[in-house]
Each structure stands twice: as structure tokens, then as C-alpha cells.
Motif scaffolding. Sequence first.
Motif, mmCIF file in Angstrom:
data_model
loop_
_atom_site.group_PDB
_atom_site.id
_atom_site.type_symbol
_atom_site.label_atom_id
_atom_site.label_comp_id
_atom_site.label_asym_id
_atom_site.label_seq_id
_atom_site.Cartn_x
_atom_site.Cartn_y
_atom_site.Cartn_z
ATOM 1 N N LEU A 172 -3.906 -3.911 12.429
ATOM 2 C CA LEU A 172 -4.647 -5.170 12.330
ATOM 3 C C LEU A 172 -3.726 -6.352 12.587
ATOM 4 C CD1 LEU A 172 -7.467 -6.327 11.570
ATOM 5 C CD2 LEU A 172 -6.613 -6.557 9.230
ATOM 6 N N LYS A 173 -2.553 -6.319 11.971
ATOM 7 C CA LYS A 173 -1.602 -7.415 12.138
ATOM 8 C C LYS A 173 -1.155 -7.528 13.589
ATOM 9 C CE LYS A 173 0.929 -10.712 10.329
ATOM 10 N NZ LYS A 173 1.256 -11.381 11.615
ATOM 11 N N ALA A 174 -1.082 -6.393 14.292
ATOM 12 C CA ALA A 174 -0.657 -6.391 15.687
ATOM 13 C C ALA A 174 -1.803 -6.729 16.638
ATOM 14 C CB ALA A 174 -0.075 -5.029 16.041
ATOM 15 N N GLY A 175 -3.022 -6.917 16.087
ATOM 16 C CA GLY A 175 -4.159 -7.262 16.916
ATOM 17 C C GLY A 175 -4.746 -6.093 17.681
ATOM 18 N N GLN A 176 -4.404 -4.855 17.281
ATOM 19 C CA GLN A 176 -4.895 -3.670 17.978
ATOM 20 C C GLN A 176 -6.319 -3.301 17.565
ATOM 21 O OE1 GLN A 176 -1.811 -0.958 16.838
ATOM 22 N NE2 GLN A 176 -0.365 -1.681 18.398
ATOM 23 N N ILE A 177 -6.767 -3.775 16.414
ATOM 24 C CA ILE A 177 -8.152 -3.630 15.973
ATOM 25 C C ILE A 177 -8.618 -4.994 15.471
ATOM 26 C CG2 ILE A 177 -8.109 -1.172 15.392
ATOM 27 C CD1 ILE A 177 -7.499 -1.951 12.505
ATOM 28 N N ASP A 178 -9.932 -5.166 15.399
ATOM 29 C CA ASP A 178 -10.470 -6.468 15.007
ATOM 30 C C ASP A 178 -10.639 -6.622 13.497
ATOM 31 O OD1 ASP A 178 -11.092 -7.823 17.662
ATOM 32 O OD2 ASP A 178 -12.086 -5.893 17.929
ATOM 33 N N ALA A 179 -10.887 -5.513 12.803
ATOM 34 C CA ALA A 179 -11.082 -5.585 11.352
ATOM 35 C C ALA A 179 -10.881 -4.200 10.750
ATOM 36 C CB ALA A 179 -12.475 -6.119 11.021
ATOM 37 N N THR A 180 -10.679 -4.159 9.456
ATOM 38 C CA THR A 180 -10.550 -2.880 8.757
ATOM 39 C C THR A 180 -10.758 -3.089 7.265
ATOM 40 O OG1 THR A 180 -9.193 -0.889 8.501
ATOM 41 C CG2 THR A 180 -8.059 -2.998 8.288
ATOM 42 N N THR A 181 -10.974 -1.982 6.578
ATOM 43 C CA THR A 181 -11.053 -1.974 5.115
ATOM 44 C C THR A 181 -9.727 -1.483 4.565
ATOM 45 O OG1 THR A 181 -13.442 -1.631 4.987
ATOM 46 C CG2 THR A 181 -12.131 -0.858 3.125
ATOM 47 N N MET A 182 -9.250 -2.138 3.533
ATOM 48 C CA MET A 182 -8.031 -1.709 2.844
ATOM 49 C C MET A 182 -8.080 -2.224 1.414
ATOM 50 S SD MET A 182 -5.134 -4.323 4.401
ATOM 51 C CE MET A 182 -5.812 -4.525 6.042
ATOM 52 N N SER A 183 -7.173 -1.753 0.605
ATOM 53 C CA SER A 183 -7.096 -2.260 -0.761
ATOM 54 C C SER A 183 -6.365 -3.597 -0.756
ATOM 55 C CB SER A 183 -6.358 -1.270 -1.664
ATOM 56 O OG SER A 183 -4.985 -1.236 -1.325
ATOM 57 N N ILE A 184 -6.575 -4.366 -1.805
ATOM 58 C CA ILE A 184 -5.882 -5.649 -1.928
ATOM 59 C C ILE A 184 -4.372 -5.415 -1.982
ATOM 60 C CG2 ILE A 184 -6.236 -5.593 -4.440
ATOM 61 C CD1 ILE A 184 -5.934 -8.764 -2.284
ATOM 62 N N GLY A 185 -3.960 -4.288 -2.576
ATOM 63 C CA GLY A 185 -2.537 -3.985 -2.651
ATOM 64 C C GLY A 185 -1.935 -3.725 -1.287
ATOM 65 N N ALA A 186 -2.678 -3.004 -0.430
ATOM 66 C CA ALA A 186 -2.189 -2.728 0.923
ATOM 67 C C ALA A 186 -2.060 -4.011 1.727
ATOM 68 C CB ALA A 186 -3.130 -1.750 1.629
ATOM 69 N N LEU A 187 -2.990 -4.926 1.516
ATOM 70 C CA LEU A 187 -2.930 -6.207 2.229
ATOM 71 C C LEU A 187 -1.706 -7.017 1.799
ATOM 72 C CD1 LEU A 187 -4.223 -8.312 4.135
ATOM 73 C CD2 LEU A 187 -5.460 -9.199 2.149
ATOM 74 N N LEU A 188 -1.494 -7.092 0.494
ATOM 75 C CA LEU A 188 -0.380 -7.895 -0.005
ATOM 76 C C LEU A 188 0.970 -7.304 0.357
ATOM 77 C CD1 LEU A 188 -1.685 -8.891 -3.562
ATOM 78 C CD2 LEU A 188 -1.709 -10.253 -1.475
ATOM 79 N N ALA A 189 1.005 -5.991 0.580
ATOM 80 C CA ALA A 189 2.268 -5.340 0.956
ATOM 81 C C ALA A 189 2.611 -5.539 2.427
ATOM 82 C CB ALA A 189 2.190 -3.842 0.647
ATOM 83 N N LEU A 190 1.682 -6.086 3.200
ATOM 84 C CA LEU A 190 1.881 -6.268 4.630
ATOM 85 C C LEU A 190 2.597 -7.589 4.910
ATOM 86 C CD1 LEU A 190 1.213 -5.205 7.525
ATOM 87 C CD2 LEU A 190 -0.867 -6.614 7.401
ATOM 88 N N PRO A 191 3.764 -7.562 5.516
ATOM 89 C CA PRO A 191 4.460 -8.818 5.838
ATOM 90 C C PRO A 191 3.588 -9.702 6.742
ATOM 91 C CG PRO A 191 5.928 -6.934 6.093
ATOM 92 C CD PRO A 191 4.560 -6.375 5.898
#
Length: 341
Positions: A176-195
Motif C-alpha cells: 500500500l505504501k509503495a502504491g502497488q494496491i489502492d486499499a487494504t484491511t489491516m490492524s491499527i498496530g500494523a499501520l502504526l508499525a509502517l514507516p
Amino acid sequence: MRFGKFVGMTALAAIAVAGSHMQALAEPFRMIITDMETPLVPNSVVDLALKGGYFERAGVDVELIRVQQTPMALAALQSNEGEMANIATEALVQLVARGTTNLRAVTSPNKALPYLIAAKEGVKSIEDINGKSFGIGRIGSLDHSLSTKVLSGKGVDTEKLSWVALGQPNIRAQALKAGQIDATTMSIGALLALPGHETLPVLVSVDDYFAAAPVTSKVNAVTVETLEKRKSDVERVIEALTLAARDFAEKPESWATVMKEARPDVKPESLDELSKAFAKSWTVNGGIQKSELEFTQNWLYQTKEFEGLRQVELKEWVDFAPVDAVLKRIGTYEGLDTVSR
């Protein structure tokens, strides 16, 4: 004389109370959990209730038994290696549908998966992902089936989405961060762990996700025998977990404070963000609500894993009596975890 008699009776009463309290604490109540360390979700209330003395104040000596994943937890529970187990609701209902009759869900310290839907940078609203790509674990996975329900309720034509199976949440987050997909589901923890996650718009928050798909993902189950022989201990455990959850609901920042000690490996600012995200997620009334459990059961039977299985009734795998007894003593908490019977 009357005063002396009163003091004597009071002393005897105190001794009796102390004796019953010591008896309650004499035999450990073993809770089987599948978190090998204090998790970054509301299920952390189990660890924190132990460290914070909530179980002791409720009059029960709790011992935590840590195993990996629900199958091991269920095996330990059924072989009497513990009195209560935190397990996936799906697994419990499947067992009951296949003929198991001696297990009952009695509470849920963490009923909702902290899922959200995030989009790549530049996406403005949920409508913008119509016809676009959506990252999932795999076709038919939990995040796929739940997100289909949520997105449909938000007006997205899920049949026109391009579902991209990418595996684990961290992989989906990176895509998602690289723009390879438009959207996704993840946990709030996974999102916060993403630089650099600050640039990714959240289209559906944790609270909105659960409201759209109120699936109770995990429950604490006990055997019927434990309910019969250690009913008071079961209630004491539920009371301790509920009171701890209420304290974190009252002061969300207090969760971040104690978690900084429990999980020094996590950035303090991430814990602060998580405490805000979980502010409305605490199971302040026991966590098992009839309307949500019925939704969960109906949803499960729409998944491939339940094809051909006997349709069960709620009473076959849930017992509301222990949590209702606790709520009668301590009262209900308004605004969160609304009681439904």
C-alpha cells in the motif's frame, strides 16, 4: 456486654470472610491464552489485570498458561490443563457444530479485531476505491470476508474490485505504501508499525469497521464442569477483567502508561496512538452480547469453513449467566459494549 458481643461477632465475621477469601485463593485458576507476550490490543487486559492486582482484589488466584494459537488452547482446556481459555469464536462454534457439548463462552476481553481500511496516498474517500485494487490475505480469508461485508455496507461494489492476495498484513501495508494496491484491511498496530504511515488515509476506522461487521472474534470459554464446580471463580475472573477494562475506558492514556512498562520494545508514541484507537473498544460489560454473537454465528455459516455443518443455537456455546451475575453486582457501564440479551 452488648458492645463486647458485637465486637466478637464482628471479629468472627471477619475471620469467616478472610477464611473464604483464602479458600478462594488456595487453588489457582488457570487461564490459557495464546499471547506469548502482552499483546498490542485490548486483549492485553488479561496480562494487565494480573499485574495490576485486579484478580487478587476480586478474590481469585489467576495463573496464566501461554500456548500458541487456538487449537493448542482448546486442547489444553479439554484435557483439564486450565479452567478458562481465550480462543477464536470460529473454532468454538465449529467444535459445537461437530458434536462437542461441554464448552461455553462466558466473556470476551477482546471481542473485536482492531481492523481498519487504509488507502494509498491521494485517495480521498471510500467511494474512490470503486473498481480499484484491494489487498487481502487470500481469497476467503477473514480479512477478505469481513472487508467484503464492510465495503458493501459503505456502498462499494465489491464484485468490481480487483482482489489481490498478498498474504500477511505487513506485506499488504508495504504494498500500500509503495502504491502497488489502492486499499487494504489491516490492524491499527500494523499501520502504526509502517514507516511513513502518516501519509496513508484511513477510510474506515477501527470503531466504524466493527460497527459495520460486529463479529466477536475471540471469547473466553470454560467447560460445563468448571461452571458447575468453580462458578464463583469464573465470576471473579469476569469481574476483574471487566473492572480493569472500565479503568482503561475511563482513562485511555493509563493503558499506554502501563504498556510502556510491559512492552518497552514498542515506541511510546505508538502506544499513545493505540490507546486513543482503543478508547471505545474495551469490553466494559463482559464483551459477550447476544446481538453481536448472533451476527457472528450467522456470518460464520456464510463462510466456506462452515459448509455442510449443522446449524447450532446460541445456547449451545454461550452461557450469559456468569457475566449477568457480575453485572448485577457491579452495575452496567453506559456508552460502550452495550448489553444485549
